[in-house]
Scaffold this active site. Structure first.
Site, short mmCIF file in Angstrom:
data_model
loop_
_atom_site.label_atom_id
_atom_site.label_comp_id
_atom_site.label_asym_id
_atom_site.label_seq_id
_atom_site.Cartn_x
_atom_site.Cartn_y
_atom_site.Cartn_z
N ILE A 22 3.39 -3.53 -12.30
CA ILE A 22 2.95 -2.48 -13.23
C ILE A 22 3.81 -2.45 -14.49
O ILE A 22 3.41 -1.84 -15.49
CB ILE A 22 2.96 -1.09 -12.58
CG1 ILE A 22 4.36 -0.71 -12.07
CG2 ILE A 22 1.94 -1.01 -11.46
CD1 ILE A 22 4.50 0.76 -11.68
N ALA B 64 5.46 2.76 -6.67
CA ALA B 64 6.83 3.25 -6.89
C ALA B 64 7.76 2.61 -5.88
O ALA B 64 7.37 2.30 -4.77
CB ALA B 64 6.90 4.77 -6.75
N THR C 231 6.54 13.24 -5.99
CA THR C 231 7.15 13.70 -4.74
C THR C 231 7.81 15.06 -4.92
O THR C 231 8.24 15.41 -6.03
CB THR C 231 8.22 12.67 -4.28
OG1 THR C 231 8.95 13.20 -3.18
CG2 THR C 231 9.20 12.36 -5.39
N ASP C 232 7.93 15.80 -3.82
CA ASP C 232 8.65 17.06 -3.87
C ASP C 232 10.16 16.85 -4.03
O ASP C 232 10.89 17.79 -4.35
CB ASP C 232 8.38 17.91 -2.64
CG ASP C 232 8.72 17.23 -1.32
OD1 ASP C 232 9.12 16.05 -1.33
OD2 ASP C 232 8.55 17.88 -0.27
N GLU C 233 10.63 15.62 -3.84
CA GLU C 233 12.07 15.36 -3.94
C GLU C 233 12.62 15.53 -5.35
O GLU C 233 13.83 15.63 -5.54
CB GLU C 233 12.39 13.97 -3.41
CG GLU C 233 12.09 13.84 -1.92
CD GLU C 233 12.51 12.52 -1.33
OE1 GLU C 233 13.65 12.09 -1.59
OE2 GLU C 233 11.71 11.91 -0.61
N TYR D 223 16.35 7.47 -6.51
CA TYR D 223 14.89 7.51 -6.29
C TYR D 223 14.28 8.76 -6.91
O TYR D 223 13.38 8.69 -7.75
CB TYR D 223 14.57 7.44 -4.80
CG TYR D 223 13.18 7.93 -4.48
CD1 TYR D 223 12.06 7.39 -5.11
CD2 TYR D 223 12.97 8.96 -3.55
CE1 TYR D 223 10.78 7.84 -4.83
CE2 TYR D 223 11.70 9.41 -3.26
CZ TYR D 223 10.60 8.86 -3.90
OH TYR D 223 9.34 9.32 -3.62
N LYS E 158 11.75 9.26 -10.20
CA LYS E 158 10.44 9.90 -10.08
C LYS E 158 10.34 11.11 -11.00
O LYS E 158 9.30 11.35 -11.61
CB LYS E 158 10.16 10.29 -8.63
CG LYS E 158 9.84 9.12 -7.72
CD LYS E 158 8.61 8.33 -8.17
CE LYS E 158 7.33 9.14 -8.02
NZ LYS E 158 6.13 8.31 -8.41
N ARG F 34 10.06 4.35 12.13
CA ARG F 34 11.26 3.70 12.68
C ARG F 34 11.55 4.22 14.09
O ARG F 34 11.88 3.43 15.00
CB ARG F 34 12.47 3.93 11.77
CG ARG F 34 13.66 3.10 12.26
CD ARG F 34 14.89 3.27 11.40
NE ARG F 34 15.96 2.42 11.91
CZ ARG F 34 17.24 2.73 11.89
NH1 ARG F 34 17.64 3.88 11.38
NH2 ARG F 34 18.15 1.90 12.39
N GLN F 35 11.45 5.52 14.28
CA GLN F 35 11.72 6.06 15.61
C GLN F 35 10.68 5.58 16.62
O GLN F 35 11.01 5.20 17.75
CB GLN F 35 11.73 7.60 15.57
CG GLN F 35 12.55 8.23 14.46
CD GLN F 35 13.95 7.66 14.32
OE1 GLN F 35 14.60 7.29 15.29
NE2 GLN F 35 14.42 7.57 13.08
N LEU G 149 19.46 9.46 14.53
CA LEU G 149 19.26 10.67 13.74
C LEU G 149 20.44 10.86 12.80
O LEU G 149 21.60 10.86 13.22
CB LEU G 149 19.16 11.86 14.70
CG LEU G 149 18.61 13.18 14.18
CD1 LEU G 149 17.20 13.01 13.64
CD2 LEU G 149 18.63 14.21 15.31
#
Length: 333
Positions: free
Chosen positions: A60, A81, A122-124, A149, A153, A192-193, A205
């Protein structure tokens, strides 16, 4: 009336889910533009009709690739992204190139061709909330990103807003909470878990596991994006969430229960730097103004279906697994 959509990052997790959702719920055709990095896969587009979806492998940030694809599209839906926090802490540079330069390149093409543009975020970008904070993120929450990251964003969101105001680009934005569901890369928390347990490895964790995420099934994210594309107000931002707040500890314990293991059968590893405490989305505006509602209201049922998908599709995730675990092993995680 059908449209032709350019979906960037459409061979990744949430991008490919959107492509599958569009195929199932519209007559639209799609061009997927994807660089096919480690996080993208042709296999994620398996089963889509070849007469309605084509894949273009490209970057992109490459204007020569982007220009003709935007020119022929009725709308751009921009998922592409770099998105993994741990990777951004290891090497931030690809995040700047893809998330900032890539978004700029797409916006300039959309500006030249007058193409409708929807930007996925994202909410981040909002940072985090205290665990006991009664508030949730809204469209008015100030940006306070914590990682390379989320910072890139946030920067890409601001570029979109500036191109709307300065150049009249016909764009909307959405900030979504954590997604789960099929075809998510095994570096991410839930797959992953699940895949560790399939391989007989105890889940790991971060820290005490008290960090809270607001989970939404990828299909609900896709339905919200399509709603915004169809009915959203140009220049506006919509938060997408499904009231799915769970601590990481709760999620791991539920996965263990669903897979027939003791809910305490996991181990703690060193927390990552700058680990946000809590995300929580208030999606009132999306629901009241545009009439959207989530379909996956039962997180346990959605998670059980996700576990079943990874059990049944080992051929999809197995090639990613060894390299992912080797990378985590280097940092003791």
């Amino acid at each position: 009336m059908s449209r032709h959509l350019l979906v960037t990052g459409g061979a990744g997790f949430i991008g490919s889910d959107f492509v599958h959702y569009v195929m199932a719920h519209t007559e639209d055709t799609v061009t997927v533009l994807d660089k096919l990095t480690y996080a993208g896969s042709r296999d994620s587009l398996a089963g889509v009709p070849s007469d309605r979806v084509r894949l273009v492998v490209g970057d992109i940030a490459d204007a020569a690739t982007v220009e003709p694809l935007v020119a022929e599209a009725d709308a751009v839906v921009h998922y592409a992204a770099e998105s993994h926090n741990d990777n951004s802490l290891d090497d931030p540079s690809p995040f700047l190139t893809t998330n900032l330069i890539g978004t700029f390149t797409l916006l300039e093409a959309a500006r030249r061709h007058g193409t409708r543009f929807h930007h996925i975020s994202t909410d981040e970008v909002y940072g985090d909330l205290a665990l006991d904070d009664p508030e949730r993120f809204t469209e008015a929450t100030p940006y306070n990103p914590s990682s390379p990251y989320s910072a890139t964003k946030a920067g890409s969101d601001l570029l979109v807003r500036a191109w709307v105001r300065s150049f009249g680009v016909q764009a909307t934005l959405s900030n979504c909470s954590n997604n789960y569901g099929p075809r998510q890369h095994v570096e991410k928390f839930i797959p992953r878990q699940i895949t560790n347990l399939i391989d007989g490895i105890r889940p790991r964790l971060y820290g005490a596991g008290q960090n809270v995420r607001d989970w939404i099934h990828a299909d609900d994210h896709s339905s919200a994006v399509l709603t915004i594309l169809d009915r959203g107000t140009i220049g506006e931002t919509y938060l997408i969430g499904a009231d799915g707040e769970k601590s990481n500890k709760e999620v791991v314990e539920l996965i263990l229960d669903l897979m027939g293991r003791e809910s305490t059968d996991y181990e703690h590893v060193t927390d990552r730097p700058g680990h946000d405490l809590r995300y929580a989305i208030d999606s009132t505006r999306l629901r009241t103004e545009l009439g959207w509602q989530p379909s996956f209201r039962d997180f346990e049922a959605g998670l059980a279906a996700t576990v079943a998908w990874y059990r049944e599709n080992e051929a999809w995730w197995r090639p990613q697994k060894a390299a992912t675990e080797a990378k985590y092993a280097k940092v003791g995680q």
